[in-house]
Motif scaffolding. Structure first.
Motif, PDB file in Angstrom:
ATOM      1  N   ASN A   8       1.008  -1.002   0.089  1.00  0.00           N
ATOM      2  CA  ASN A   8      -0.289   0.324   0.017  1.00  0.00           C
ATOM      3  C   ASN A   8       0.743   1.098  -0.111  1.00  0.00           C
ATOM      4  OD1 ASN A   8       0.804  -0.523   2.582  1.00  0.00           O
ATOM      5  ND2 ASN A   8      -1.084   0.089   3.315  1.00  0.00           N
ATOM      6  N   ASN A   9       1.826   1.151   0.287  1.00  0.00           N
ATOM      7  CA  ASN A   9       3.099   1.888   0.227  1.00  0.00           C
ATOM      8  C   ASN A   9       4.658   1.855   0.663  1.00  0.00           C
ATOM      9  OD1 ASN A   9       3.262   1.480   2.964  1.00  0.00           O
ATOM     10  ND2 ASN A   9       1.791   2.667   3.919  1.00  0.00           N
ATOM     11  N   GLY A  10       5.510   2.295   0.148  1.00  0.00           N
ATOM     12  CA  GLY A  10       6.711   2.471   0.724  1.00  0.00           C
ATOM     13  C   GLY A  10       7.124   2.475  -0.519  1.00  0.00           C
ATOM     14  N   ARG A  11       8.758   1.267  -0.648  1.00  0.00           N
ATOM     15  CA  ARG A  11       9.755   1.226  -1.363  1.00  0.00           C
ATOM     16  C   ARG A  11       9.024   0.547  -2.844  1.00  0.00           C
ATOM     17  NH1 ARG A  11      15.086   2.004  -0.968  1.00  0.00           N
ATOM     18  NH2 ARG A  11      15.168   2.082   1.165  1.00  0.00           N
ATOM     19  N   LEU A  12       8.234  -0.436  -2.660  1.00  0.00           N
ATOM     20  CA  LEU A  12       7.831  -1.108  -3.456  1.00  0.00           C
ATOM     21  C   LEU A  12       6.368  -0.520  -4.391  1.00  0.00           C
ATOM     22  CD1 LEU A  12       8.827  -4.660  -2.267  1.00  0.00           C
ATOM     23  CD2 LEU A  12      10.205  -3.777  -3.942  1.00  0.00           C
ATOM     24  N   ALA A  13       5.565  -0.023  -3.960  1.00  0.00           N
ATOM     25  CA  ALA A  13       4.534   0.627  -3.898  1.00  0.00           C
ATOM     26  C   ALA A  13       4.344   0.975  -5.686  1.00  0.00           C
ATOM     27  CB  ALA A  13       3.963   1.156  -3.153  1.00  0.00           C
ATOM     28  N   ASN A  49       0.929  -3.378   4.190  1.00  0.00           N
ATOM     29  CA  ASN A  49       1.599  -3.832   4.203  1.00  0.00           C
ATOM     30  C   ASN A  49       2.642  -4.609   3.469  1.00  0.00           C
ATOM     31  OD1 ASN A  49       2.648  -0.882   5.268  1.00  0.00           O
ATOM     32  ND2 ASN A  49       2.411  -2.100   7.464  1.00  0.00           N
ATOM     33  N   ALA A  50       4.018  -4.205   2.752  1.00  0.00           N
ATOM     34  CA  ALA A  50       4.766  -5.026   2.544  1.00  0.00           C
ATOM     35  C   ALA A  50       5.089  -6.117   3.314  1.00  0.00           C
ATOM     36  CB  ALA A  50       6.144  -4.640   2.196  1.00  0.00           C
ATOM     37  N   GLN A  51       5.537  -5.702   5.000  1.00  0.00           N
ATOM     38  CA  GLN A  51       6.056  -6.909   5.286  1.00  0.00           C
ATOM     39  C   GLN A  51       4.867  -7.538   5.770  1.00  0.00           C
ATOM     40  OE1 GLN A  51       6.724  -3.688   5.008  1.00  0.00           O
ATOM     41  NE2 GLN A  51       8.898  -3.378   5.918  1.00  0.00           N
ATOM     42  N   ASP A  52       3.721  -7.552   6.049  1.00  0.00           N
ATOM     43  CA  ASP A  52       2.312  -8.458   6.734  1.00  0.00           C
ATOM     44  C   ASP A  52       2.180  -9.802   4.902  1.00  0.00           C
ATOM     45  OD1 ASP A  52       2.197  -7.726   8.412  1.00  0.00           O
ATOM     46  OD2 ASP A  52       0.825  -5.534   8.006  1.00  0.00           O
ATOM     47  N   PHE A  87      12.072  -5.800 -10.103  1.00  0.00           N
ATOM     48  CA  PHE A  87      12.365  -4.270  -9.419  1.00  0.00           C
ATOM     49  C   PHE A  87      12.624  -4.446  -7.681  1.00  0.00           C
ATOM     50  CE2 PHE A  87       8.131  -3.924  -7.862  1.00  0.00           C
ATOM     51  CZ  PHE A  87       7.140  -4.238  -8.185  1.00  0.00           C
ATOM     52  N   GLY A  88      12.804  -3.248  -6.959  1.00  0.00           N
ATOM     53  CA  GLY A  88      13.454  -3.775  -5.310  1.00  0.00           C
ATOM     54  C   GLY A  88      14.148  -4.456  -5.665  1.00  0.00           C
ATOM     55  N   ARG A  89      15.275  -4.621  -6.720  1.00  0.00           N
ATOM     56  CA  ARG A  89      16.659  -4.980  -6.163  1.00  0.00           C
ATOM     57  C   ARG A  89      17.326  -5.084  -4.800  1.00  0.00           C
ATOM     58  NH1 ARG A  89      16.942  -9.137  -9.155  1.00  0.00           N
ATOM     59  NH2 ARG A  89      16.044  -8.645 -11.644  1.00  0.00           N
ATOM     60  N   CYS A  90      17.679  -6.002  -3.814  1.00  0.00           N
ATOM     61  CA  CYS A  90      18.847  -5.379  -2.463  1.00  0.00           C
ATOM     62  C   CYS A  90      19.122  -6.833  -2.049  1.00  0.00           C
ATOM     63  CB  CYS A  90      17.862  -4.257  -1.288  1.00  0.00           C
ATOM     64  SG  CYS A  90      16.483  -5.609  -1.097  1.00  0.00           S
ATOM     65  N   ARG A  91      20.250  -6.137  -1.580  1.00  0.00           N
ATOM     66  CA  ARG A  91      20.516  -7.841  -1.031  1.00  0.00           C
ATOM     67  C   ARG A  91      20.198  -7.555   1.011  1.00  0.00           C
ATOM     68  NH1 ARG A  91      26.240  -6.818  -0.431  1.00  0.00           N
ATOM     69  NH2 ARG A  91      25.903  -5.017  -1.097  1.00  0.00           N
ATOM     70  N   LEU A 157      19.244  -4.793   4.974  1.00  0.00           N
ATOM     71  CA  LEU A 157      19.178  -4.688   3.543  1.00  0.00           C
ATOM     72  C   LEU A 157      19.952  -3.541   3.404  1.00  0.00           C
ATOM     73  CD1 LEU A 157      15.115  -5.177   3.394  1.00  0.00           C
ATOM     74  CD2 LEU A 157      17.174  -7.067   2.230  1.00  0.00           C
ATOM     75  N   THR A 158      20.401  -3.237   1.811  1.00  0.00           N
ATOM     76  CA  THR A 158      20.661  -2.448   1.006  1.00  0.00           C
ATOM     77  C   THR A 158      21.017  -2.727  -0.282  1.00  0.00           C
ATOM     78  OG1 THR A 158      23.522  -1.323   1.521  1.00  0.00           O
ATOM     79  CG2 THR A 158      23.429  -3.527   1.815  1.00  0.00           C
ATOM     80  N   SER A 159      20.949  -1.551  -1.438  1.00  0.00           N
ATOM     81  CA  SER A 159      21.237  -1.370  -2.382  1.00  0.00           C
ATOM     82  C   SER A 159      22.644  -1.273  -2.740  1.00  0.00           C
ATOM     83  CB  SER A 159      20.106  -1.158  -3.027  1.00  0.00           C
ATOM     84  OG  SER A 159      19.307   0.094  -2.402  1.00  0.00           O
TER      85      SER A 159
HETATM   86  P1  AMP Z   1       9.360  -0.862   2.575  1.00  0.00           P
HETATM   87  O1  AMP Z   1       9.394  -1.354   3.585  1.00  0.00           O
HETATM   88  O2  AMP Z   1       7.599  -1.297   2.257  1.00  0.00           O
HETATM   89  O3  AMP Z   1       9.222   0.485   2.124  1.00  0.00           O
HETATM   90  O4  AMP Z   1       9.788  -1.966   1.618  1.00  0.00           O
HETATM   91  C1  AMP Z   1      10.725  -2.270   1.771  1.00  0.00           C
HETATM   92  C2  AMP Z   1      11.043  -3.119   0.967  1.00  0.00           C
HETATM   93  O5  AMP Z   1      11.757  -3.212  -0.430  1.00  0.00           O
HETATM   94  C3  AMP Z   1      11.926  -4.688   1.199  1.00  0.00           C
HETATM   95  O6  AMP Z   1      11.201  -5.280   2.466  1.00  0.00           O
HETATM   96  C4  AMP Z   1      12.797  -4.543   0.308  1.00  0.00           C
HETATM   97  O7  AMP Z   1      12.264  -5.833  -0.506  1.00  0.00           O
HETATM   98  C5  AMP Z   1      12.668  -3.560  -0.990  1.00  0.00           C
HETATM   99  N1  AMP Z   1      14.284  -2.558  -0.585  1.00  0.00           N
HETATM  100  C6  AMP Z   1      14.794  -2.324  -1.677  1.00  0.00           C
HETATM  101  N2  AMP Z   1      16.080  -1.462  -1.657  1.00  0.00           N
HETATM  102  C7  AMP Z   1      15.540  -1.423  -0.784  1.00  0.00           C
HETATM  103  C8  AMP Z   1      16.514  -1.401   0.459  1.00  0.00           C
HETATM  104  N3  AMP Z   1      17.897  -0.400   0.043  1.00  0.00           N
HETATM  105  N4  AMP Z   1      16.572  -0.988   1.225  1.00  0.00           N
HETATM  106  C9  AMP Z   1      16.058  -1.536   1.863  1.00  0.00           C
HETATM  107  N5  AMP Z   1      14.975  -1.761   1.368  1.00  0.00           N
HETATM  108  C10 AMP Z   1      14.820  -2.372   0.700  1.00  0.00           C
END
Ligand code: AMP
Length: 286
Positions: A8-13, A49-52, A87-91, A157-159
Motif C-alpha cells: 500500500n505504500n513504501g518502496r515497492l508500491a 504493508n509489504a511486511q504483512d 524491481f526492488g533489488r537489494c541484498r 538490507l542494502t542496495s
Molecule cells: P517498505 O518497507 O514497504 O518500504 O519495503 C521494503 C522492501 O523494499 C524490502 O523488504 C525490500 O524487499 C525492498 N527494498 C529494495 N531496496 C531496498 C533497500 N535499499 N533498503 C530496504 N528495502 C529495500
C-alpha cells in the motif's frame, strides 16, 4: 475472484502499480487510501504493508501477493515465487562495526550480538556458520545499534552499500539477494485458481519481457539484406517488407535487446540503413 495483496505504500508500491497498469490491470478504486480495488476482470487488489503480505498469502487471506523476497524468506511459510518482477533489488547483508575488530566471517565471535529486522534469516545464517547468535530484534534504523553498544553486528538490507558505509559498518557477507516477486501459497491444486494465476503470470511477464526490448524499423538496400539479418536477428528472424516505389530499398522490422540498441543503430547505418525508427514494446509473448 482472485485476491492479490499489493504493497500500500513504501518502496515497492509505485513500481507495483506501474507494472499492473502496464499489464492492463488498472487499479480502479474509489480513492488512493482504499483497502481494496478492482483490477478489472476477475482480479481484486488488497492493499497492505509489504511486511504483512507473506503472512496474508500463507493464511489464504489473499490468493497471491507482491512483496520482497527478503520478507518471504523471513516469513518461513509454505510460499512459492511465481515470477521475479525485477524491481526492488537489494541484498540482505551481515555487517560489522568498523571498530569491532571483525573484518571477515572468520573473526566472528562464538556468540555474536546481532541487531536486525530479520531475526529468523539472521539466526539461520549465523547458526549455519556454527555460531550461537544473540538476536536483538528491531523495527528499523538498525544501523545505529552498533553505535549505541546494543550489538556488534547488524543484518540489514542494502542496495548500494552507501548507508552502511556512511554509518561506519563493514559488509562481511551477503545472506540473500532480493527483488520483488509475485508469490502464492503452496496449496492443493484448484483448477480455477491455477488458471487465473497463470493468466496473471502471463500478463505480468509479457510486460517485463517487453521492457528489455525495442522494435526497430529501418529501410536498407536490398543488396545489404544478408548482412542486415546478422545485425537484426529478431525473434524468429527480421520481417522484410517491400516499399512502394522503394526501388532498391526494403523495410526491415525486428525486435532487439534495448541495451544493445546504440550498437544496432550504428551497425545499420554502416550497412546503408535509412529512416531508422525505434519504439518501445508494450507486451511481448514469444
Ligand atoms: P517498505 O518497507 O514497504 O518500504 O519495503 C521494503 C522492501 O523494499 C524490502 O523488504 C525490500 O524487499 C525492498 N527494498 C529494495 N531496496 C531496498 C533497500 N535499499 N533498503 C530496504 N528495502 C529495500
Amino acid at each position: 475472484m482472485l485476491r492479490i495483496a499489493l504493497p500500500n505504500n513504501g518502496r515497492l508500491a509505485g513500481d507495483t502499480r506501474e507494472l499492473f497498469e502496464d499489464a492492463g490491470l488498472d487499479i480502479r478504486g474509489p480513492s488512493d487510501r482504499a483497502l481494496t480495488a478492482s483490477l478489472g476482470g476477475e482480479f481484486q487488489a488488497l492493499f497492505v504493508n509489504a511486511q504483512d503480505i507473506p503472512e496474508f498469502v500463507a493464511d489464504g487471506a489473499a490468493d497471491a501477493g507482491v512483496t520482497g523476497w527478503d520478507l518471504v524468506q523471513e516469513c518461513q511459510r509454505g510460499l512459492q515465487a511465481l515470477l521475479d518482477l525485477e524491481f526492488g533489488r537489494c541484498r540482505l547483508v551481515l555487517a560489522a562495526h568498523e571498530e569491532s575488530g571483525i573484518a571477515s566471517l572468520e573473526d566472528l565471535p562464538r556468540a555474536p550480538r546481532v541487531a536486525t529486522v530479520f531475526p529468523r534469516s539472521a539466526a539461520r545464517f549465523l547458526i549455519g556458520l556454527g555460531r550461537e547468535p544473540e538476536i536483538v530484534p528491531m523495527s528499523g534504523a538498525v544501523e545505529v545499534a552498533p553505535h549505541l553498544g546494543i550489538a556488534e553486528l547488524v543484518v540489514d538490507l542494502t542496495s548500494t552499500g552507501s548507508t552502511l558505509k556512511m554509518n561506519g559498518l563493514r559488509e562481511l557477507a551477503t545472506i540473500l539477494e532480493s527483488s520483488a516477486r509475485l508469490i502464492a501459497a503452496d496449496l492443493p491444486r484448484d483448477p480455477g485458481r491455477t488458471r487465473a494465476l497463470n493468466e496473471l503470470v502471463v500478463a505480468l511477464s509479457s510486460v517485463l519481457r517487453a521492457r528489455g526490448q525495442r522494435y526497430v524499423m529501418v529501410n536498407v538496400p536490398r543488396a545489404a539484406l544478408p548482412k542486415v539479418k546478422a545485425v537484426l536477428p529478431g525473434l524468429t528472424g527480421p520481417t522484410v517488407v517491400d516499399i512502394l516505389n522503394g526501388g532498391d530499398f526494403v523495410a526491415v522490422h525486428a525486435v532487439v535487446q534495448a541495451e544493445a540498441i546504440y550498437r544496432t543503430i550504428a551497425a545499420l547505418k554502416v550497412l546503408g540503413g535509412e529512416g531508422i525508427l525505434v519504439t518501445r514494446i508494450e507486451r511481448l509473448m514469444p
